[in-house]
Each structure stands twice: as structure tokens, then as C-alpha cells.
Design a protein around this motif. Structure first.
Motif, PDB file in Angstrom:
ATOM      1  N   ARG A   1      -1.169  -1.325  -4.376  1.00 51.94           N
ATOM      2  CA  ARG A   1      -2.266  -0.363  -4.356  1.00 51.94           C
ATOM      3  C   ARG A   1      -1.716   1.024  -4.087  1.00 51.94           C
ATOM      4  N   LEU A   2      -2.345   2.007  -4.679  1.00 53.60           N
ATOM      5  CA  LEU A   2      -1.960   3.397  -4.470  1.00 53.60           C
ATOM      6  C   LEU A   2      -3.112   4.159  -3.841  1.00 53.60           C
ATOM      7  N   ILE A   3      -2.834   4.849  -2.755  1.00 55.71           N
ATOM      8  CA  ILE A   3      -3.777   5.774  -2.128  1.00 55.71           C
ATOM      9  C   ILE A   3      -3.184   7.168  -2.267  1.00 55.71           C
ATOM     10  N   ARG A   4      -3.978   8.105  -2.743  1.00 57.47           N
ATOM     11  CA  ARG A   4      -3.519   9.484  -2.880  1.00 57.47           C
ATOM     12  C   ARG A   4      -4.303  10.372  -1.913  1.00 57.47           C
TER      13      ARG A   4
ATOM     14  N   ILE B   1       0.861  -1.175   0.000  1.00 58.05           N
ATOM     15  CA  ILE B   1       0.000   0.000   0.000  1.00 58.05           C
ATOM     16  C   ILE B   1       0.902   1.231   0.000  1.00 58.05           C
ATOM     17  N   VAL B   2       0.967   1.896  -1.127  1.00 58.53           N
ATOM     18  CA  VAL B   2       1.745   3.129  -1.240  1.00 58.53           C
ATOM     19  C   VAL B   2       0.788   4.301  -1.023  1.00 58.53           C
ATOM     20  N   VAL B   3       1.104   5.132  -0.054  1.00 59.96           N
ATOM     21  CA  VAL B   3       0.273   6.307   0.236  1.00 59.96           C
ATOM     22  C   VAL B   3       1.022   7.542  -0.233  1.00 59.96           C
ATOM     23  N   ASP B   4       0.576   8.090  -1.356  1.00 61.56           N
ATOM     24  CA  ASP B   4       1.175   9.312  -1.893  1.00 61.56           C
ATOM     25  C   ASP B   4       0.617  10.499  -1.124  1.00 61.56           C
ATOM     26  N   ASP B   5       1.470  11.148  -0.365  1.00 66.73           N
ATOM     27  CA  ASP B   5       1.047  12.200   0.559  1.00 66.73           C
ATOM     28  C   ASP B   5       1.135  13.576  -0.096  1.00 66.73           C
ATOM     29  N   GLY B   6       0.395  13.737  -1.191  1.00 67.60           N
ATOM     30  CA  GLY B   6       0.337  15.030  -1.852  1.00 67.60           C
ATOM     31  C   GLY B   6       1.599  15.416  -2.587  1.00 67.60           C
TER      32      GLY B   6
ATOM     33  N   VAL C   1       4.046  12.337   7.309  1.00 68.88           N
ATOM     34  CA  VAL C   1       4.287  10.897   7.253  1.00 68.88           C
ATOM     35  C   VAL C   1       3.362  10.115   8.198  1.00 68.88           C
ATOM     36  N   SER C   2       2.984  10.714   9.327  1.00 67.85           N
ATOM     37  CA  SER C   2       2.068  10.027  10.242  1.00 67.85           C
ATOM     38  C   SER C   2       0.713   9.801   9.589  1.00 67.85           C
ATOM     39  N   ALA C   3       0.202  10.834   8.928  1.00 68.15           N
ATOM     40  CA  ALA C   3      -1.086  10.711   8.247  1.00 68.15           C
ATOM     41  C   ALA C   3      -1.014   9.655   7.149  1.00 68.15           C
ATOM     42  N   ALA C   4       0.112   9.604   6.443  1.00 64.12           N
ATOM     43  CA  ALA C   4       0.264   8.620   5.373  1.00 64.12           C
ATOM     44  C   ALA C   4       0.303   7.204   5.929  1.00 64.12           C
ATOM     45  N   ARG C   5       1.068   7.004   6.978  1.00 69.16           N
ATOM     46  CA  ARG C   5       1.152   5.655   7.561  1.00 69.16           C
ATOM     47  C   ARG C   5      -0.187   5.235   8.167  1.00 69.16           C
TER      48      ARG C   5
END
Length: 329
Positions: A73-76, A48-53, A82-86
Motif C-alpha cells: 500500500r502507498l500513502i502519500r 505500507i510505504v509512506v511517501d513523505d512529499g 520521518v517521524s510523521a511518515a512512520r
């Protein structure tokens, strides 16, 4: 926030491991980090890759790889740190276990297999390995001591005062059910070492088992928050204060560790004053002392080294003009 790419369907078979990767403006490195996951000898995972803007092509690089690998999977989302992304990754995870890898770090090929084998053989809720730290000038170091610590939070306290985690976030393996049962998340509003609060809570409810091998590679970047040459009070002042957030959790789930952890908070406050003065932030140090005088007074009452406690007493009593002299003693 946008939804993950459509290849992640609720009816899909649940993976053994959910790997969470926060990503922010890492177009140059994210491909190599993903490749190190794809090269694992254990292939039963989801990423799960979280692209943080990100403002660069990070998302495009991830989507290009995800088109060829349905486990990715990608979440944008808008930039939240980084806390919000994790935390977004934790919420989306479907695996039995959780692991983390930042988008500029790497795994050894057998990292997941070694962690999974240890977790299953020992029935541990929390497993960690060792990490090799690579500096931009070519220097190398190993995160943590050779002595494996397999205790609770109080066992990770050095000389009664200083907290030293003997693992890096890129080499941990945690049961998902444990994180969700205790609602453990990464704290918002901190600029670095946000994982410390996460792991202090985790170590209050789980006794980890160590795999005594280097499993991950942590790339120490120039200009990062941990770069001593760029140290700023605003980046580190929160450290002692973050204990106020986690101590209620510790008192509930590991009360025998609460007092020693509280004293560790006082040591961090003392260390902050020293570092501020050594970096030339005399005004910030003076303001911090006044705001946290009660915390520093508690440090004087503990079991820290007499030299530290004496220096702390002098810093509390001396005029600001003399503090730069005292810190050199």
C-alpha cells in the motif's frame, strides 16, 4: 494526505506483520528495499510505504510494484519528516506485529521468519535482531555488542551514563497492540535519531528478546545526519532535551528507571558541549552551556567517570576563550 491505494480493503484478511517504510526522494533505492521484503521466506505481511512529499519518482516506483503485489500500500502526504511518515504507517497498520524498514536498507531473506518465530516461541511483545552497517567506502560494522541485552530501559545504559541501544530500527518486531495500548509514537521536530525516543518508551513497558543473528543491512549514506564530518549543533542540540518529553512516560510506566535515565540526559548535554567545541562551534557551545547550566551541574553530582566530571566542571567555570584548550585535555 491522500488515501492508500484501493487494493487495501477493510475486509481483507489481516496480515501477521505490517512493515512500515518511510520514503522521501528514494527513487533509486526503494525498489531494492521492497524487493528484499518480497523475497522473505515469511510471506504473510503487508507493506505500507509512506511517501513523505517526495519530489522525485519515488511514488511512481512504489505504485508500479504495488500494481503487481496487492500486499503493498502507498500513502502519500506532504513532507513532514520521518517521524510523521512512520506515525502515518503505524496508524494504517493492520498486522499483529509491526516492523520497520527504511527505503534504502535491506533485509536478509529470513529476517521476518526469524523474528516471528522468536516472538511466538517466547511470547515476547518486542523482539530484535542484529544489523550489518555498510559505509560508502566499503567498511562494515555490526550495530550493537555481541552481548544480547534483554532487559528494560535501565539495562541499556552503559556505565550508568551513556545510553546505547544494541539494535537498529530495521531489525525490530513489536506487537501492534502494545504500541496502541500505550500510544507510543515517534516524536516530531527532531532531525535524527528520532527512533531513540520511540524505543525508550517501548523499553519502559516491554522487555525485549534478542535473535543473535544479523537480519538487516543498514546503508550508511554520505551526507546523512549521522555523518560526523558534517556535524552541526542544530542537528544534535535536541538530544538531551528530548528526555524532557519522554521522562513523564517513563516515570509513569517504569519509575525505577527515571532517575538513571534523567542522569543519562545530563551526560548527553555534556557530550554535546564537547562535540560542539571539537567541531569549532565555540559560540554555540557557550550559548548552550548558559541555557543548560542546571543540567550540566546535575552531571557533576552523578556517578560518571571522574575525568568527565572534572572536565565538565572546568568547562562550566572557564571563560569561553579557554574552553577549546580544556576540551583537548
Amino acid at each position: 494526505m491522500t488515501k492508500p491505494n484501493e487494493k487495501a480493503k477493510p475486509g481483507d484478511r489481516m496480515p501477521r506483520v505490517s512493515v512500515i517504510m518511510p520514503a522521501y526522494n528514494v527513487a533509486e533505492t526503494v525498489g531494492a528495499s521492497i524487493a528484499s521484503i518480497q523475497a522473505q521466506s515469511c510471506q504473510d505481511w503487508e507493506l505500507i510505504v509512506v511517501d513523505d512529499g517526495s519530489a522525485d519518482d519515488t511514488a511512481a516506483h512504489v505504485m508500479a510494484v504495488a500494481e503487481q503485489d496487492e500486499r503493498i500500500r502507498l500513502i502519500r502526504q506532504e513532507n513532514g519528516g520521518v517521524s510523521a511518515a512512520r506515525n502515518a504507517g503505524l496508524a494504517a497498520a493492520r498486522g499483529t506485529y509491526i516492523s520497520f524498514l527504511d527505503a534504502d536498507d535491506l533485509w536478509r531473506d529470513d529476517a521476518l521468519a526469524a523474528l516471528l518465530q522468536c516472538a511466538e516461541e517466547t511470547q515476547a511483545d518486542f523482539v530484535y535482531g542484529r544489523t550489518e552497517e555498510l559505509f560508502s567506502d566499503g567498511r562494515k560494522a555490526i550495530v550493537g555488542s555481541e552481548r544480547a541485552i534483554e532487559g528494560y530501559v535501565e539495562d541499556f545504559l552503559y556505565a550508568v551514563t551513556e545510553l546505547r541501544l544494541t539494535f537498529h530500527i530495521s531489525a525490530v518486531f513489536i506487537k501492534t497492540v502494545l504500541i496502541r495500548e500505550y500510544e507510543i509514537v515517534f516524536p516530531f521536530g527532531v532531525s535524527n535519531s528520532e527512533d531513540t525516543a520511540f524505543f525508550l518508551q517501548l523499553l519502559s513497558v516491554a522487555r525485549p528478546v534478542c535473535v543473535p543473528r544479523v537480519l538487516s543491512i543498514y546503508m550508511r549514506r554520505e551526507g546523512s545526519a549521522t555523518d560526523e564530518a558534517l556535524w552541526r549543533p542544530s542537528d544534535w542540540e535536541w538530544q538531551a532535551g528530548i528526555f524532557d518529553r519522554i521522562l513523564p512516560f517513563v516515570r509513569t510506566h517504569r519509575p525505577q528507571a527515571a532517575d538513571i535515565l534523567s542522569y543519562s540526559q545530563t551526560y548527553l548535554a555534556y557530550r554535546f558541549v564537547l562535540r560542539a567545541l571539537r567541531h569549532g562551534f565555540s559560540i554555540e557551545a557557550a550559548e548552550y552551556i548558559e541555557r543548560n547550566r542546571d543540567v550540566l551541574e546535575r552531571f557533576l553530582q552523578g556517578n560518571g567517570r571522574w575525568r568527565d566530571r572534572l572536565k565538565c566542571r572546568l568547562l562550566l567555570c572557564a571563560p569561553s576563550a579557554l574552553r577549546n584548550i580544556i576540551v583537548k585535555l
